[in-house]
Design an enzyme around this catalytic site. Structure first.
Site, PDB file in Angstrom:
ATOM      1  N   TYR A 120       0.823  -1.206   0.000  1.00  0.00           N
ATOM      2  CA  TYR A 120       0.000   0.000   0.000  1.00  0.00           C
ATOM      3  C   TYR A 120       0.867   1.270   0.000  1.00  0.00           C
ATOM      4  O   TYR A 120       0.369   2.363  -0.273  1.00  0.00           O
ATOM      5  CB  TYR A 120      -0.850   0.060   1.281  1.00  0.00           C
ATOM      6  N   GLY A 121       2.140   1.088   0.367  1.00  0.00           N
ATOM      7  CA  GLY A 121       3.024   2.222   0.694  1.00  0.00           C
ATOM      8  C   GLY A 121       3.071   3.353  -0.316  1.00  0.00           C
ATOM      9  O   GLY A 121       3.167   4.513   0.068  1.00  0.00           O
ATOM     10  N   CYS A 151       6.870   0.777  10.317  1.00  0.00           N
ATOM     11  CA  CYS A 151       6.179  -0.049   9.333  1.00  0.00           C
ATOM     12  C   CYS A 151       6.192  -1.451   9.922  1.00  0.00           C
ATOM     13  O   CYS A 151       7.246  -1.930  10.378  1.00  0.00           O
ATOM     14  CB  CYS A 151       6.909  -0.022   7.997  1.00  0.00           C
ATOM     15  N   HIS A 187       6.124  -4.251   8.704  1.00  0.00           N
ATOM     16  CA  HIS A 187       6.949  -5.264   8.038  1.00  0.00           C
ATOM     17  C   HIS A 187       8.389  -5.266   8.551  1.00  0.00           C
ATOM     18  O   HIS A 187       9.078  -6.275   8.457  1.00  0.00           O
ATOM     19  CB  HIS A 187       7.013  -5.007   6.528  1.00  0.00           C
ATOM     20  N   GLU A 228       8.059  -8.652   1.354  1.00  0.00           N
ATOM     21  CA  GLU A 228       6.917  -9.470   0.886  1.00  0.00           C
ATOM     22  C   GLU A 228       7.410 -10.572  -0.060  1.00  0.00           C
ATOM     23  O   GLU A 228       6.834 -11.650  -0.101  1.00  0.00           O
ATOM     24  CB  GLU A 228       5.876  -8.597   0.161  1.00  0.00           C
ATOM     25  N   CYS A 262      -1.305  -1.469  10.326  1.00  0.00           N
ATOM     26  CA  CYS A 262      -0.548  -1.063   9.146  1.00  0.00           C
ATOM     27  C   CYS A 262      -0.362   0.446   9.290  1.00  0.00           C
ATOM     28  O   CYS A 262      -1.343   1.185   9.428  1.00  0.00           O
ATOM     29  CB  CYS A 262      -1.367  -1.379   7.888  1.00  0.00           C
TER      30      CYS A 262
HETATM   31  N1  DGL Z   1       2.907  -2.962   7.007  1.00  0.00           N
HETATM   32  C1  DGL Z   1       2.556  -1.778   6.297  1.00  0.00           C
HETATM   33  C2  DGL Z   1       2.918  -0.539   7.127  1.00  0.00           C
HETATM   34  O1  DGL Z   1       3.066  -0.665   8.287  1.00  0.00           O
HETATM   35  C3  DGL Z   1       3.175  -1.836   4.953  1.00  0.00           C
HETATM   36  C4  DGL Z   1       2.517  -0.924   4.006  1.00  0.00           C
HETATM   37  C5  DGL Z   1       2.638  -1.361   2.580  1.00  0.00           C
HETATM   38  O2  DGL Z   1       1.887  -2.242   2.197  1.00  0.00           O
HETATM   39  O3  DGL Z   1       3.437  -0.745   1.868  1.00  0.00           O
HETATM   40  O4  DGL Z   1       3.049   0.545   6.656  1.00  0.00           O
END
Ligand code: DGL
Length: 274
Positions: free
Chosen positions: A43-44, A193, A195, A159, A74
């Site tokens: 989503y970033g 984030c 991730h 990912e 997120c």
């Molecule tokens: N885990 C999401 C966050 O904390 C990642 C966002 C993404 O999908 O780029 O921002």
């Protein structure tokens, strides 16, 4: 009152699993329904409108599955969609349904962790460009120096499980040193984030003793526990069988395999459509 339901935990992909792991440590009796929108991650780099639409779809889905509380685990969604959902959409839903994010609980705590009062924030482009961390930190720690760095390649690398390849590590190293070079007094670096905790030990190695790397999972979990202690009525709407169900919008076998890198448990996910 409706039947008690699980706590919904939403992320664009796998990242929210790092938050869920900490929930399970600090609130092991509760039930959780995890939703990863892997088919549309990352989503970033997406626009406000798109992140808002996707996040609202996910929140509605989890609500329809019986969640009375949803944690948007997120940062990108928390930065770009949460406020509108809380201020506009929740009003039209039932009054006892709640949606919380990860930025507010983290910024309430972060200032206390720094001795130099110079902190660094690593996040997606969406999170960094929204300046949500800068604005929230001003409220709780007005004297904190905040320096941010967007790391647009980190989520795609994680990912696709390429974060520890030589080229992946080179990209991560470059962004990380870029942050530290902007303010040499930084002693605390927040992984803004969900991730990024998966590369926390590599980042700590790079930082050596100069800065401490902070993952937000333990902070968010502690704040959720405090929240539930203060909101007994909400807590009563949450079921407690110690169960976790995993949903993904992508291939469930791939999800199961990758999820094990983020959580030390076997995952058996179900594919859904949003
Ligand atoms: N885990 C999401 C966050 O904390 C990642 C966002 C993404 O999908 O780029 O921002």
């Amino acid at each position: 009152m409706e039947d008690a339901g699980p706590i919904g935990v939403f992320d664009s992909g796998y990242g929210g699993l790092t938050i869920l792991s900490e929930f399970k440590k600090q609130l092991p009796e509760h039930d959780y329904l995890y939703l990863g929108d892997n088919a549309r991650a990352p989503y970033g780099n997406r626009s406000y409108d798109v992140v808002y639409d996707f996040t609202l779809e996910a929140v509605n889905f989890l609500k329809n599955k019986g969640c009375r509380l949803v944690i948007v685990a997120c940062n990108t969604s928390s930065a770009k969609a949460l406020r509108t959902i809380q201020q506009q959409d929740l009003i039209e839903m039932d009054s006892d349904f709640r949606v919380l994010g990860v930025i507010r609980p983290t910024t309430e705590t972060l200032g206390e962790l720094s001795n130099t009062k110079h902190v660094g924030i690593l996040g997606t482009e969406g999170t960094v460009n929204s300046n949500s961390y800068g604005l929230e930190l001003k409220k709780f720690s007005p004297n904190l120096f905040v320096t941010q760095q967007a790391c647009p390649m980190w989520v795609p690398l994680i990912e696709s499980n390429k974060h520890l390849s030589e080229s992946g590590k080179a990209i991560i190293k470059e962004d990380f040193f870029e942050l530290l070079s902007k303010d040499p007094s930084i002693d605390t670096v927040l992984l803004a984030c969900t991730h990024y905790p998966i590369i926390a030990s590599y980042l700590q190695e790079l930082a050596n003793k100069k800065a401490r790397i902070i993952s937000q999972g333990p902070i968010v979990a502690k704040k959720l526990k405090d929240y539930l202690q203060r909101h007994e009525l909400m807590d009563k709407t949450l079921s407690r069988n110690g169960k976790c169900v995993f949903l993904t919008t992508e291939n469930p076998e791939v999800f199961n395999q990758s999820a094990e890198n983020f959580m030390s448990m076997k995952v058996n996910s179900i594919q859904i459509k949003l």
